[in-house]
Design a protein around this motif. Structure first.
Motif, short mmCIF file in Angstrom:
data_model
loop_
_atom_site.label_atom_id
_atom_site.label_comp_id
_atom_site.label_asym_id
_atom_site.label_seq_id
_atom_site.Cartn_x
_atom_site.Cartn_y
_atom_site.Cartn_z
N LEU A 66 11.30 18.66 12.35
CA LEU A 66 9.65 18.71 12.97
C LEU A 66 9.10 17.64 12.40
O LEU A 66 9.25 16.99 11.64
N ILE A 67 8.09 17.32 13.34
CA ILE A 67 7.33 16.31 13.60
C ILE A 67 6.37 16.50 12.25
O ILE A 67 5.75 15.45 11.45
N SER A 68 5.73 18.06 11.94
CA SER A 68 5.00 18.20 10.80
C SER A 68 5.77 17.72 9.64
O SER A 68 5.09 17.18 8.38
N THR A 69 6.80 17.71 9.43
CA THR A 69 7.64 17.44 8.12
C THR A 69 7.42 15.83 8.00
O THR A 69 7.21 15.16 6.94
N LYS A 70 7.56 15.17 8.93
CA LYS A 70 7.73 13.48 9.10
C LYS A 70 6.05 13.22 8.75
O LYS A 70 5.91 12.36 7.85
N ILE A 71 5.26 13.90 9.28
CA ILE A 71 3.78 13.52 8.94
C ILE A 71 3.38 14.00 7.60
O ILE A 71 2.82 13.09 6.70
N GLY A 72 4.02 15.03 7.08
CA GLY A 72 3.78 15.30 5.91
C GLY A 72 4.28 14.29 4.66
O GLY A 72 3.62 14.04 3.84
N ILE A 73 5.48 13.72 4.94
CA ILE A 73 6.07 12.71 4.09
C ILE A 73 5.32 11.64 4.15
O ILE A 73 4.83 11.02 2.98
N ILE A 74 4.82 11.09 5.38
CA ILE A 74 4.00 9.99 5.54
C ILE A 74 2.48 10.19 4.53
O ILE A 74 2.08 9.20 3.90
N PHE A 75 2.05 11.25 4.90
CA PHE A 75 0.80 11.55 4.21
C PHE A 75 0.92 11.32 2.62
O PHE A 75 0.04 11.17 1.81
N THR A 76 2.07 12.09 2.18
CA THR A 76 2.21 12.25 0.80
C THR A 76 2.55 10.83 0.28
O THR A 76 1.88 10.30 -0.76
N ILE A 77 3.26 9.83 0.82
CA ILE A 77 3.65 8.43 0.60
C ILE A 77 2.28 7.80 0.52
O ILE A 77 2.12 6.71 -0.43
N LEU A 78 1.50 7.99 1.79
CA LEU A 78 0.53 7.00 1.91
C LEU A 78 -0.55 7.27 0.83
O LEU A 78 -1.33 6.44 -0.02
N ALA A 79 -0.82 8.56 0.47
CA ALA A 79 -1.64 8.98 -0.60
C ALA A 79 -1.37 8.48 -2.09
O ALA A 79 -2.23 7.78 -2.66
N MET A 80 -0.08 8.30 -2.41
CA MET A 80 0.42 7.60 -3.46
C MET A 80 0.19 6.11 -3.34
O MET A 80 -0.10 5.63 -4.50
N ALA A 81 0.52 5.62 -2.24
CA ALA A 81 0.46 4.08 -2.31
C ALA A 81 -0.99 3.76 -2.40
O ALA A 81 -1.39 2.58 -2.95
N ILE A 82 -2.09 4.41 -1.63
CA ILE A 82 -3.55 4.09 -1.57
C ILE A 82 -4.17 4.14 -3.09
O ILE A 82 -4.85 3.18 -3.45
N TYR A 83 -3.77 5.22 -3.57
CA TYR A 83 -4.21 5.63 -4.95
C TYR A 83 -3.66 4.48 -6.04
O TYR A 83 -4.39 3.84 -6.68
N MET A 84 -2.13 3.87 -5.81
CA MET A 84 -1.70 3.01 -6.68
C MET A 84 -2.50 1.55 -6.54
O MET A 84 -2.63 0.89 -7.27
N PHE A 85 -2.56 1.38 -5.32
CA PHE A 85 -3.30 0.08 -4.90
C PHE A 85 -4.48 -0.02 -5.57
O PHE A 85 -4.94 -1.05 -6.18
N VAL A 86 -5.40 1.06 -5.66
CA VAL A 86 -6.82 0.81 -6.38
C VAL A 86 -6.54 0.81 -7.77
O VAL A 86 -7.27 0.27 -8.65
N TYR A 87 -5.85 1.77 -8.23
CA TYR A 87 -5.56 2.01 -9.52
C TYR A 87 -5.11 0.56 -10.22
O TYR A 87 -5.32 0.12 -11.35
N ASN A 88 -4.22 -0.20 -9.35
CA ASN A 88 -3.75 -1.42 -9.96
C ASN A 88 -4.79 -2.46 -10.02
O ASN A 88 -4.70 -3.58 -10.57
#
Length: 198
Positions: A66-88
């Motif tokens: 399902l596309i929802s699963t792929k979107i969910g994975i992208i959302f999850t990774i994007l959330a972590m990447a953006i948070y770490m970018f700002v945190y760093n």
């Protein structure tokens, strides 16, 4: 008699020495704060990178349909990447703290770090939790749809309860702990600064 009335108390106060053990203790506290903050930053980087790598591995290995699963994975990774970018971005501020700085410079650095921490603890943490929740819920949909209603309800229920527990219990405790540490250091440096200004 007139000479006694012209005593410059300000000058006398400036000439008094601040007790060295207190300054050494304060600099030691700053050093410990810096080391703990850097260690925490690196641990967070490693954990979020490992989590992202695991999520990508699951995506590649299990090939969700399902596309929802792929979107969910992208959302999850994007959330972590953006948070770490700002945190760093705090890394440079922590590294800038060194033992050659004046009390005023220490104070300015600590106040700047405090402001950045507040931004992280409020706006960025809210973004992170919302994006992570949406991502996980979308990711789980494909697998939950294959379960019974009770199983899907339990899966979502337990996951959302865990996230609420983190949001309302663990997050505030961590924020309070971080704020207490930096506020304590700022107060001590302000005391030293006030002693010099009197």
């Amino acid at each position: 008699m007139n000479n006694d009335n012209n005593i410059d108390f300000r000058d006398l106060w400036k000439k008094q020495s601040i007790s060295q053990p207190d300054m050494k203790d304060l600099l030691l506290r700053v050093s410990k704060f810096k080391k703990a903050a850097l260690r925490s930053l690196w641990i967070m980087n490693v954990l979020l990178f490992a989590t992202s790598a695991f999520i990508i591995f699951v995506w590649m290995y299990y090939q969700p349909q399902l596309i929802s699963t792929k979107i969910g994975i992208i959302f999850t990774i994007l959330a972590m990447a953006i948070y770490m970018f700002v945190y760093n971005k705090l890394l440079a501020n922590y590294k800038d703290i060194d033992s050659t700085q004046s009390n005023q410079e220490y104070l300015q650095k600590l106040i700047l770090i405090k402001k950045k921490q507040q931004f992280l603890q409020t706006k960025m943490m809210s973004f992170y939790f919302i994006a992570l929740t949406v991502g996980i819920c979308l990711y789980m949909y494909e697998y939950a749809s294959r379960m019974s209603t009770l199983g899907a309800g339990l899966t979502y229920g337990i996951t959302l309860l865990w996230m609420l527990f983190n949001w309302f219990y663990i997050r505030p405790k961590q924020i309070k702990k971080q704020q207490n540490k930096i506020n304590g250091l700022i107060e001590k440096f302000e005391e030293v600064k006030d002693q010099f200004e009197l």
